[in-house]
Write an enzyme that holds these catalytic residues in place. Structure first.
Site, PDB file in Angstrom:
ATOM      1  N   SER A 189     -15.918  73.365  68.719  1.00 48.26           N
ATOM      2  CA  SER A 189     -16.622  72.908  69.893  1.00 48.26           C
ATOM      3  C   SER A 189     -18.292  72.705  69.731  1.00 48.26           C
ATOM      4  CB  SER A 189     -16.330  73.921  70.949  1.00 48.26           C
ATOM      5  OG  SER A 189     -16.767  75.335  70.530  1.00 48.26           O
TER       6      SER A 189
ATOM      7  N   SER B 155     -14.999  76.647  65.749  1.00 54.53           N
ATOM      8  CA  SER B 155     -15.957  76.024  66.687  1.00 54.53           C
ATOM      9  C   SER B 155     -17.260  75.795  65.876  1.00 54.53           C
ATOM     10  CB  SER B 155     -15.952  76.479  67.778  1.00 54.53           C
ATOM     11  OG  SER B 155     -14.809  76.149  68.686  1.00 54.53           O
TER      12      SER B 155
ATOM     13  N   LYS C 192     -26.674  75.945  71.454  1.00 59.12           N
ATOM     14  CA  LYS C 192     -25.407  75.334  71.970  1.00 59.12           C
ATOM     15  C   LYS C 192     -25.403  75.932  73.831  1.00 59.12           C
ATOM     16  CE  LYS C 192     -20.344  75.704  71.539  1.00 59.12           C
ATOM     17  NZ  LYS C 192     -19.125  76.496  70.648  1.00 59.12           N
TER      18      LYS C 192
END
Length: 498
Positions: free
Chosen positions: A159, A183, A84
């Site tokens: 996210s 997330s 990420k």
């Protein structure tokens, strides 16, 4: 352009390692097929914003040489891994989804991913996230809109949306995520993959977020065993994170049956409005657990929406998460995506409410700002007093992960409304997610697994929750549930894109 071999792209991590060891496939061959897949469909899905193919192929060749010579290998040796884009890795750009950091070259590696980097994993791409990982969907000025591979009109969630989408689309074997309000679990549900929110303190994180008990980092994968494989690499005490706990907990990659287990379930956790399809799929999942020999009972929680939501947002606004945005000078805020600007203003409003010793209601959030740290702690304490006896009596608690399958890909917090069962929901960001209460109760392990499909073609999911630090319980439950209907293990379960 050559078409990727999807049978190879969708290999689980554990299957890939077995094939590496028996030399029926090599790390280079796996990565080459995944690169073809990325080149074919990433322009449409937009799950990756940085690609490191040349370096990754060199690293894959090193792994290949180890397997072919029967040398000692590392736990994730040769596995294509998406990281990420919110953490620093030495020599890579870390944008955090913000154009303010589009040229931010890292000169160190964060402890969040240090063990992954040193595990033999082949880091071939960085996955997209919303700006500063602020929202439950994934788009930003810098990266544009990331899309759900099952239905491009919808979001992969956020996210960690890029990680979720890339796994569902066969563009990586494993991926990392972080979870401060859901997330990891939100995109796991929306994309039909598996994601794990470990108990706070289980996995090391760089400061200051290691001191935020809402915030954890964890694994995302296509199978429960792959999540366990990753979690075993990520977890354990670290000398640079005072919050990490001892001893290291090593999870099994396979489990005994759950015959005789007692399982509780809640469809709404006391206050959520839940889409009919999500509810139907959750109830069908509950029935599957019964076929595994478990007894299942519905339980009622009396958690209050106003208190839970206000605690959640006041914590964010008062902590490093939103407060950092508020410290950006006014003349520089226009560089931020509109939702980041909004959260900066809400943090200002929160501290105004604290200074004036009053609660201020935010229409944008559908919640009150101005809850003090003590207010938040009291709400969390009362929530735990209610759920603790349930978690003591039952092996796991099951509930939906998201109230809706997903929201539209380019969700606008100021203009768009979340509508569930023809009812407009307050606070459009997390009003479609059921994950964040378990961040408030940070020590509980939560595993998100797929529960079925919606009529939109987008997957739905459930959360498996157990009492504090009982990680193995949620993995045992998820492992047995997955055996009934392996997900993404056949062509019929792959997204049609590409």
């Amino acid at each position: 352009m050559n078409t990727a071999d999807l049978e190879i792209c969708y290999l689980s991590a554990n299957e890939a390692i077995k094939k590496f060891k028996n030399k029926s496939i090599s790390p280079v061959e796996l990565l080459q097929e995944i690169i073809k897949r990325i080149e074919s469909i990433n322009p449409e899905i937009n799950a990756f914003n940085q690609l490191y193919f040349e370096k990754a192929l060199k690293e894959a060749k090193k792994s290949e040489d180890k397997y072919f010579s029967d040398a000692l290998t590392l736990p994730l040796d040769g596995l294509p891994t998406a990281i990420k884009d919110e953490v620093s890795i030495d020599g890579q750009i870390n944008t955090m989804g913000s154009q303010m950091f589009k040229n931010n070259l890292s000169r160190h590696t964060d402890i969040d991913v240090e063990r992954i980097v040193n595990s033999g994993a082949i880091i071939h791409a960085r996955s997209t996230c919303p700006e500063f990982s602020l929202t439950s969907f994934t788009h930003s000025i810098l990266n544009g809109v990331s899309k759900n591979p099952w239905n491009l009109n919808f979001s992969p969630g956020g996210s960690s949306g890029g990680s979720g989408a890339s796994l569902a689309a066969g563009m990586t074997t494993i991926a990392t995520g972080s979870d401060i309000g859901g997330s990891i679990r939100i995109p796991a549900s929306a994309c039909g993959i598996v994601g794990y929110k470990p108990p706070y303190g289980r996995n090391p994180i760089a400061h200051p977020f290691n001191l935020d008990h809402y915030c954890v980092v964890g694994p995302m994968a296509r199978t429960v065993s792959d999540c366990a494989l990753m979690q075993n690499v990520m977890c354990g005490p670290h000398p640079n994170d005072i919050t990490t706990i001892s001893p290291k907990k090593t999870l099994s990659l396979d489990y005994e049956n759950i015959k005789g287990w007692k399982i509780a379930y809640s469809l709404d956790l006391g206050f959520f409005e839940v889409d009919e399809t999500v509810e139907k799929n959750t109830l069908e999942a509950v029935e599957k657990f019964k076929t595994l020999g478990a007894s299942v009972n519905e339980i009622k929680l009396n958690w209050k929406k106003e208190e839970v939501d206000s605690t959640c947002y006041s914590h964010y606004a008062g902590g490093a998460f939103f407060r950092t945005l508020a410290e950006v000078p006014e003349d520089e805020r226009q560089e931020m995506t509109e939702y980041a600007q909004m959260y900066a203003k809400l943090s200002d409003l929160h501290f105004k409410a604290i200074a004036e010793d009053k609660k201020i209601y935010s229409d944008e959030l559908g919640a009150y700002l101005g809850y003090t740290s003590r207010d938040c702690a009291n709400v969390a304490g009362e929530m735990y007093l209610e759920i603790s006896p349930i978690l003591e009596e039952y092996d796991i608690l099951i509930c939906p992960t998201n109230c809706l399958p997903s929201v539209k890909a380019d969700m606008d917090l100021k203009k768009d409304k979340v509508i569930i069962n023809n009812k407009v929901q307050e606070g459009p960001d997390v009003s479609w997610c059921m994950s964040y209460p378990f961040n408030i109760l940070g020590r509980l392990p939560v595993l998100a697994v797929p529960s079925g499909f919606s009529n939109l073609g987008v997957p739905t999911g459930i959360q498996l929750v157990s009492k504090a630090f009982c990680d193995e319980k949620v993995f045992q439950g998820g492992y047995n549930f997955e055996k009934l209907d392996p997900w993404l293990n056949s062509k019929e379960k792959w997204p049609l894109i590409g």
